[in-house]
Design a protein around this motif. Structure first.
Motif, short mmCIF file in Angstrom:
data_model
loop_
_atom_site.label_atom_id
_atom_site.label_comp_id
_atom_site.label_asym_id
_atom_site.label_seq_id
_atom_site.Cartn_x
_atom_site.Cartn_y
_atom_site.Cartn_z
N ASP A 63 1.01 -0.89 -0.08
CA ASP A 63 -0.06 0.29 0.21
C ASP A 63 0.82 1.23 0.18
O ASP A 63 1.90 1.31 0.69
CB ASP A 63 -1.31 0.00 1.57
N ILE A 64 0.82 1.96 -1.22
CA ILE A 64 1.02 3.70 -1.11
C ILE A 64 -0.10 4.59 -0.63
O ILE A 64 -1.39 4.66 -1.13
CB ILE A 64 1.75 4.08 -2.16
N VAL A 92 -2.13 2.24 -4.53
CA VAL A 92 -1.86 3.11 -4.47
C VAL A 92 -3.73 4.02 -3.93
O VAL A 92 -4.35 3.94 -4.32
CB VAL A 92 -1.27 4.89 -5.06
N ALA A 112 3.19 7.64 3.43
CA ALA A 112 4.21 8.04 2.83
C ALA A 112 5.05 9.35 2.32
O ALA A 112 5.89 9.77 1.86
CB ALA A 112 4.34 6.81 1.70
N VAL A 290 8.44 13.27 0.17
CA VAL A 290 8.50 11.19 -0.16
C VAL A 290 9.22 11.17 1.76
O VAL A 290 10.47 11.90 1.72
CB VAL A 290 9.06 10.71 -1.16
N GLU A 294 9.79 5.62 3.12
CA GLU A 294 9.38 4.49 3.02
C GLU A 294 9.96 4.89 2.38
O GLU A 294 9.74 3.41 1.15
CB GLU A 294 7.71 5.38 2.64
N ARG A 297 11.12 0.74 0.73
CA ARG A 297 9.72 0.12 -0.58
C ARG A 297 10.55 0.08 -1.65
O ARG A 297 9.92 1.14 -2.25
CB ARG A 297 8.72 0.30 0.15
N GLU A 299 8.48 -1.14 -3.33
CA GLU A 299 6.98 -0.28 -5.11
C GLU A 299 6.49 0.92 -4.16
O GLU A 299 6.93 2.46 -5.34
CB GLU A 299 5.53 -0.60 -3.84
N VAL A 300 7.12 1.62 -3.29
CA VAL A 300 7.08 3.06 -2.59
C VAL A 300 8.30 3.72 -4.17
O VAL A 300 7.98 5.14 -4.56
CB VAL A 300 7.31 3.77 -1.61
#
Lengths: 337, 291
Positions: A63-64, A92, A112, A290, A294, A297, A299-300
């Motif tokens: 999850d973002i 997202v 994030a 940002v 985070e 990660r 995906e971020v």
């Protein structure tokens, strides 16, 4: 007997809702509250499949959470939408609690990424530091704050920064256009401004009003909804207001934009003048902040990279002006650094 | 004699005129509301008609108006209702039964009563702040569906309690007395004599409270409901969005096509509300016949 009746009532209530639910979203949502993630994501992958073979990149998920400025929202939404097509398992979400509200959540480590239509203030940065949040700032696009007047206003060909200051600043005594510049008719002036919570106002306050704050009397109306400002200016012959370029662009048939003079001759906001910086001081960069932790990660990181690499080509579509390419390269370098 | 009759007649004619004038006034008062509402509905239907297509229900939010839908918002709103309805029903009706049937009539009860009536009028954003402090931060539910549903439960509880109390109070005393006379204890009386006859009223109150909740935006924005959500919640702790938030976002967009989408969204929201109120009427009629 009552119990049976009551439970029947509840059951009917639930059934009625289920009916609505089923009618409302045909194929979707049959997973229910406790639905199964794999099935859901498999479904998503199917729907969005074909855009990129799965082997090419490691499958990202997670999850973002993003929140902040409603001005930046359309950009982040665009990035999230396209990013999701490649990575359907990354969820997202984007909220719009305003630049200030976003920074508050950002400092608390609740999100994030924070969308911001102005740079972070010192006290906000301090708060983040106190909360143990280390961050990077990335500019993603430009917006040109557009000063607009009524279509029937035929006396204003441009305004200087000083005149804008005179009109809008706290303690202003301007009541008619004649007070603004000699030669203007004595048409009563009506002002429209975004609310004091918005980043748009903050920027205007800093660039035009020397941080003195905006006047607050019965000649000025505030609204958080820019479309209300559009209607206000379009409906008042002596009206003047300011908001993001996108709102002028979409309503160019109803409004007149004012070229701004800041020492180098009057400049009208257009895609070009905003991009090359000649529309000054009212072209402003929009940011995302940002959280560095985070960013660890994958995906971020992938999302932020995607954002910077692609937002340039999507910005115009949602009414903003892309940064120059070399600027995007600089921003991309910050992600790695 | 004749003079007197004339005076009488005049007086009567005068009263009739007054009656007629007031009649007109009341008709006008009624029609102002109805006409404005109809105008609004027609306007929205015209704006939104072209967008009332499957895409609206099947698509997630998008930067392109032509591809945008409110699937996640519709599902979010309905999930929230499904969680909130039983919770607020049990808590609200329970409190109403206690206050009407069990609570001693003393100062404390009156104080509680006063509090509840006041809470029913508190602006919804205040509940948002409360929800943010308790559910999102203290209980660490984050910006989840559950936190949203609990906040909304708090919001509608006072309304449900007050309307349920009214319904319970309207049950004739003779019913209770008959039940006691047959040797029933308190709970038996409440369960078998009072509640069945109060049930239609309670149900109407509950469903109207739900209708209010489904249209609320402010408290949910406060607790951090999202605007862009491109998935359906899988569990209670997932983030979510609801219809009014999506509609507001579309209204505030610069591009005119989004306003059509917003109109279509409003039509959907109204349809859900209408369905719920319709269900309330059906249920009320059903139980009215039985008792």
């Amino acid at each position: 007997m009552l119990n049976r009746q009551m439970s029947k009532g509840i059951l009917m209530l639930a059934m009625a809702m289920l009916l609505v639910f089923a009618a409302a979203c045909g194929n979707g949502g049959s997973g229910g509250e406790t639905g199964n993630a794999p099935a859901e994501s498999a479904n998503g992958a199917q729907e969005n499949g074909g855009s990129k073979p799965a082997e090419e990149e490691a499958k990202l998920s997670g999850d973002i959470v993003i929140d902040g400025s409603s001005t930046v929202y359309p950009l982040t939404e665009a990035a999230a939408e396209e990013f999701n097509k490649e990575h359907p398992d990354v969820r997202v979400t984007v909220g719009v609690s305003g630049t200030g509200g976003g920074f508050e959540k950002f400092a608390a480590g609740e999100i994030a990424i924070a969308d911001a239509s102005r740079p972070i203030k010192d006290e906000e940065a301090q708060k983040a530091k106190d909360g143990g949040v280390d961050f990077i700032e990335l500019s993603v696009a430009y917006d040109g704050l557009s000063v607009v007047i009524n279509k029937e206003n035929d006396w204003v060909d441009h305004l200087t920064v000083e005149e804008l200051n005179k009109i809008f600043a706290a303690g202003s005594t301007v009541k008619t256009w004649a007070d603004v510049r000699e030669g203007f008719p004595a048409e009563p002036i009506t002002l429209f401004s975004p609310g004091a919570d918005s980043g748009t106002y903050d920027y205007f306050n800093e660039a035009i009003l020397d941080k003195k704050g905006i006047r607050n009397d019965d000649l000025i109306s505030f609204s958080e909804d820019d479309n209300t400002l559009v209607q206000g200016v379009a409906g008042n012959k002596g009206g003047i207001g300011y908001f993001g370029f996108a709102y002028f662009e979409e309503n160019a048939d109803k409004l007149k934009v004012v070229p701004i003079e800041a020492g180098n001759g009057p400049v009208e906001p257009t895609l070009e003048t905003i991009k090359d910086g000649s529309y000054s001081p009212l072209s402003r960069p929009l940011y995302i902040y940002v959280n560095k932790a985070e960013l660890e990660r994958p995906e971020v990181k992938a999302f932020v990279q995607y954002y910077i690499d692609n937002i340039g080509s999507m910005a115009a579509e949602v009414g903003y002006v892309p940064l120059p390419d070399e600027q995007y390269a600089k921003e991309a370098a910050k992600i790695e650094g | 004699m004749g003079v007197l009759q004339d005076a009488n007649r005049k007086q009567i004619a005068g009263r009739r005129r007054l009656d007629f004038a007031l009649h007109l006034l009341f008709v006008a008062a009624t029609s102002v509301g109805v006409v404005v509402l109809m105008a609004l509905l027609v306007d929205i239907l015209i704006d939104g008609a072209s967008r009332l297509q499957p895409d609206l229900f099947n698509q997630y939010p998008s930067r392109r108006a032509s591809q945008a839908g409110m699937k996640s918002a519709i599902v979010g709103s309905l999930y929230m209702l499904v969680i909130m309805a039983p919770l607020s029903f049990v808590l609200g009706v329970g409190a109403a039964i206690y206050l009407e049937e069990y609570a001693p009539k003393n100062r404390l009860t009156r104080l509680i009563q006063l509090n509840i009536s006041t809470l029913a009028g508190v602006p919804s954003i205040v509940y948002g702040i409360l929800g943010l402090a308790i559910f999102v931060r203290a209980m660490q539910l984050d910006r989840s569906l559950l936190a949203g549903a609990l906040t909304m439960t708090l919001l509608v509880l006072p309304i449900i309690i007050v309307s349920s109390q009214e319904a319970i109070r309207a049950v004739p005393r003779s019913r209770r007395e008959a039940s006691f006379a047959l040797g029933a204890n308190k709970w038996q009386t409440v369960a078998r004599a009072v509640l069945p006859s109060a049930f239609p009223g309670i149900l109407t109150g509950v469903i109207l409270a739900m209708s209010r909740a489904i249209g609320e935006t402010a408290p949910l924005v406060m607790i951090g409901a999202m605007t862009y959500v491109a998935f359906l919640p899988n569990d209670l702790l997932d983030s979510f969005t609801v219809m009014p938030i999506q509609i507001y976002n579309w209204i505030a967009r610069p591009q005119a096509e989004f306003r059509e989408l917003a109109a279509a969204g409003i039509v959907v929201l109204l349809a859900v509300l209408l369905l719920m109120n319709f269900a309330a009427i059906l249920l009320r009629n059903k139980y009215n016949k039985k008792v």
